[in-house]
Motif scaffolding. Structure first.
Motif, short mmCIF file in Angstrom:
data_model
loop_
_atom_site.label_atom_id
_atom_site.label_comp_id
_atom_site.label_asym_id
_atom_site.label_seq_id
_atom_site.Cartn_x
_atom_site.Cartn_y
_atom_site.Cartn_z
N PRO A 39 50.73 40.30 33.92
CA PRO A 39 49.41 41.08 34.13
C PRO A 39 49.66 41.87 35.67
N SER B 264 46.48 43.11 36.63
CA SER B 264 45.09 43.08 36.89
C SER B 264 44.36 41.99 36.02
N PHE B 265 43.32 41.50 36.46
CA PHE B 265 42.52 40.71 35.34
C PHE B 265 42.25 41.28 34.06
N ASP C 273 44.21 42.61 32.26
CA ASP C 273 45.08 42.39 31.21
C ASP C 273 45.19 40.59 30.55
N ALA C 274 44.16 40.01 31.14
CA ALA C 274 43.94 38.71 30.46
C ALA C 274 43.47 38.72 29.08
N VAL D 251 53.09 33.50 31.44
CA VAL D 251 52.26 34.39 32.15
C VAL D 251 53.01 34.42 33.66
N LEU E 184 52.62 35.68 37.18
CA LEU E 184 51.30 36.05 37.86
C LEU E 184 51.99 36.70 39.33
N ASP F 55 43.00 37.35 42.15
CA ASP F 55 43.06 37.94 40.60
C ASP F 55 43.83 37.06 39.84
N ARG G 226 41.80 33.98 39.21
CA ARG G 226 40.75 34.37 38.07
C ARG G 226 41.70 34.23 36.65
N VAL G 227 43.12 34.84 36.51
CA VAL G 227 43.68 34.61 35.34
C VAL G 227 43.97 33.07 35.04
N PHE H 120 41.04 31.68 33.62
CA PHE H 120 40.85 32.15 32.08
C PHE H 120 41.79 31.45 31.44
N ALA H 121 42.77 31.26 31.76
CA ALA H 121 43.85 30.64 31.05
C ALA H 121 43.54 29.27 30.77
#
Length: 147
Positions: free
Chosen positions: A64, A66-67, A69-70, A85, A87, A94, A97-98, A101-102
């Motif tokens: 990704p 940016s966020f 793409d989450a 993933v 990063l 960011d 944050r991903v 989210f994961a």
């Protein structure tokens, strides 16, 4: 033709005069790419992409920017596809944050998350087993461990 003569002919040491192996009909009636016949493949050979998709043996890799793409990560994981993933191309804020989210994603869908490398993570669905290190089938005390 004796076995020694056959072996010599196969190695190219003597001339092969045995005409039993040649089919004149094939040479005369050989077609050169008519296009009407489909290419026939050995039935034991299968295209890997089709087999992987049919048996759900796919792994997605997402890098990704940016966020935003989450969402793609979440959709792939929700479909039962393990996701790697990466990063490393993101800002640290960011990227955090991903990862959050994961973590929520794998908690909600009962999956698991494993760190593969620095800022690279593997999200595995509940029905996927991740084999790590010695459990992968390497024997201790094998050929290269001659101590």
């Amino acid at each position: 033709m004796g076995s020694v003569r056959k072996a010599s002919a196969w190695l190219g040491l003597v001339e092969d005069n045995d005409e039993r192996y040649y089919d004149d009909e094939y040479a005369e009636g050989a077609e050169t790419g008519t296009g009407n016949q489909a290419w026939v493949t050995d039935p034991r050979v299968q295209v890997a992409a089709e087999t992987a998709e049919e048996q759900d043996r796919r792994i997605a890799t997402v890098t990704p920017d940016s966020f935003r793409d989450a969402r793609a990560i979440g959709e792939l994981f929700r479909d039962g596809v393990p996701v790697i993933v990466n990063l490393t191309a993101m800002d640290p804020a960011d990227a955090k944050r991903v990862v959050d989210f994961a973590a929520g994603l794998i908690f909600g869908l009962r999956g698991s998350i494993d760190r593969v490398a620095t800022r690279v993570f593997l999200l595995s669905p509940a029905d996927t087993q991740v084999v790590v290190g010695e459990a992968a089938g390497r024997k201790t005390g094998g050929f290269f461990n001659q101590s």
